[in-house]
Scaffold this motif. Structure first.
Motif, mmCIF file in Angstrom:
data_model
loop_
_atom_site.group_PDB
_atom_site.id
_atom_site.type_symbol
_atom_site.label_atom_id
_atom_site.label_comp_id
_atom_site.label_asym_id
_atom_site.label_seq_id
_atom_site.Cartn_x
_atom_site.Cartn_y
_atom_site.Cartn_z
ATOM 1 N N ILE A 94 -2.544 5.564 2.551
ATOM 2 C CA ILE A 94 -2.697 5.438 4.002
ATOM 3 C C ILE A 94 -1.886 4.262 4.524
ATOM 4 O O ILE A 94 -1.251 4.351 5.576
ATOM 5 N N LEU A 95 -1.866 3.148 3.799
ATOM 6 C CA LEU A 95 -1.061 1.996 4.201
ATOM 7 C C LEU A 95 0.422 2.346 4.210
ATOM 8 O O LEU A 95 1.140 2.051 5.174
ATOM 9 N N ARG B 286 1.733 5.273 4.520
ATOM 10 C CA ARG B 286 1.930 6.219 5.611
ATOM 11 C C ARG B 286 2.140 5.495 6.919
ATOM 12 O O ARG B 286 3.042 5.781 7.679
ATOM 13 N N SER B 287 1.305 4.498 7.164
ATOM 14 C CA SER B 287 1.404 3.736 8.394
ATOM 15 C C SER B 287 2.711 2.963 8.469
ATOM 16 O O SER B 287 3.399 2.976 9.491
ATOM 17 N N LEU B 288 3.069 2.290 7.373
ATOM 18 C CA LEU B 288 4.295 1.495 7.356
ATOM 19 C C LEU B 288 5.541 2.348 7.538
ATOM 20 O O LEU B 288 6.521 1.905 8.140
ATOM 21 N N SER C 148 -6.290 4.234 -0.177
ATOM 22 C CA SER C 148 -5.943 3.203 0.808
ATOM 23 C C SER C 148 -4.457 2.885 0.758
ATOM 24 O O SER C 148 -3.822 2.683 1.792
ATOM 25 N N TYR D 120 0.069 12.665 5.277
ATOM 26 C CA TYR D 120 0.416 11.715 4.224
ATOM 27 C C TYR D 120 0.205 12.280 2.829
ATOM 28 O O TYR D 120 0.959 11.968 1.910
ATOM 29 N N GLY E 265 5.655 5.314 9.091
ATOM 30 C CA GLY E 265 5.614 6.133 10.296
ATOM 31 C C GLY E 265 5.332 7.600 10.042
ATOM 32 O O GLY E 265 5.753 8.454 10.814
ATOM 33 N N HIS F 77 2.849 10.769 9.967
ATOM 34 C CA HIS F 77 1.634 11.189 10.664
ATOM 35 C C HIS F 77 0.452 11.197 9.703
ATOM 36 O O HIS F 77 0.561 11.631 8.551
ATOM 37 N N LEU F 78 -0.699 10.733 10.168
ATOM 38 C CA LEU F 78 -1.893 10.607 9.333
ATOM 39 C C LEU F 78 -2.280 11.929 8.668
ATOM 40 O O LEU F 78 -2.669 11.961 7.519
#
Length: 74
Positions: free
Chosen positions: A19-20, A22-24, A16, A32, A26, A28-29
Motif C-alpha cells: 500500500i505504501l 502504491r501511494s508513492l 502495508s 495495487y 501513484g 490507484h488503491l
C-alpha cells in the motif's frame, strides 16, 4: 495457533508495504494487488531525492540461496 499468531504481523507488514509503494508510485488503491508483487523474503528499495520517490528495486531475492529464489512467495 502460535505460528499463525507470529505470522499475522508479517503478513500485515507486507500488505502495508504494498500500500505504501502504491501511494508513492501513484497507483490507484483498487489496483495495487494487480500492479505490485512483493514476494516473501524479498527486499525493495525506494530512494527519496529532490524529484520525489524512485523505486530502485522491487522484490529482490538475489541474496537467497538459488533454490529459495525460485519459490513462490506471498
Amino acid at each position: 495457533m502460535q505460528i499463525a499468531n507470529r505470522a499475522l504481523p508479517v503478513v500485515a507488514e507486507i500488505s502495508s508495504l504494498r500500500i505504501l509503494l502504491r501511494s508513492l508510485l501513484g497507483i490507484h488503491l483498487g489496483r495495487y494487488r494487480d500492479r505490485i508483487e512483493v514476494l516473501a523474503a524479498s527486499v525493495s528499495v525506494v530512494k527519496f531525492d529532490r524529484y520525489g520517490p524512485l523505486l530502485e528495486s522491487l522484490g529482490e531475492r538475489g541474496y537467497l540461496a538459488p533454490n529459495l529464489q525460485q519459490r513462490v512467495g506471498t
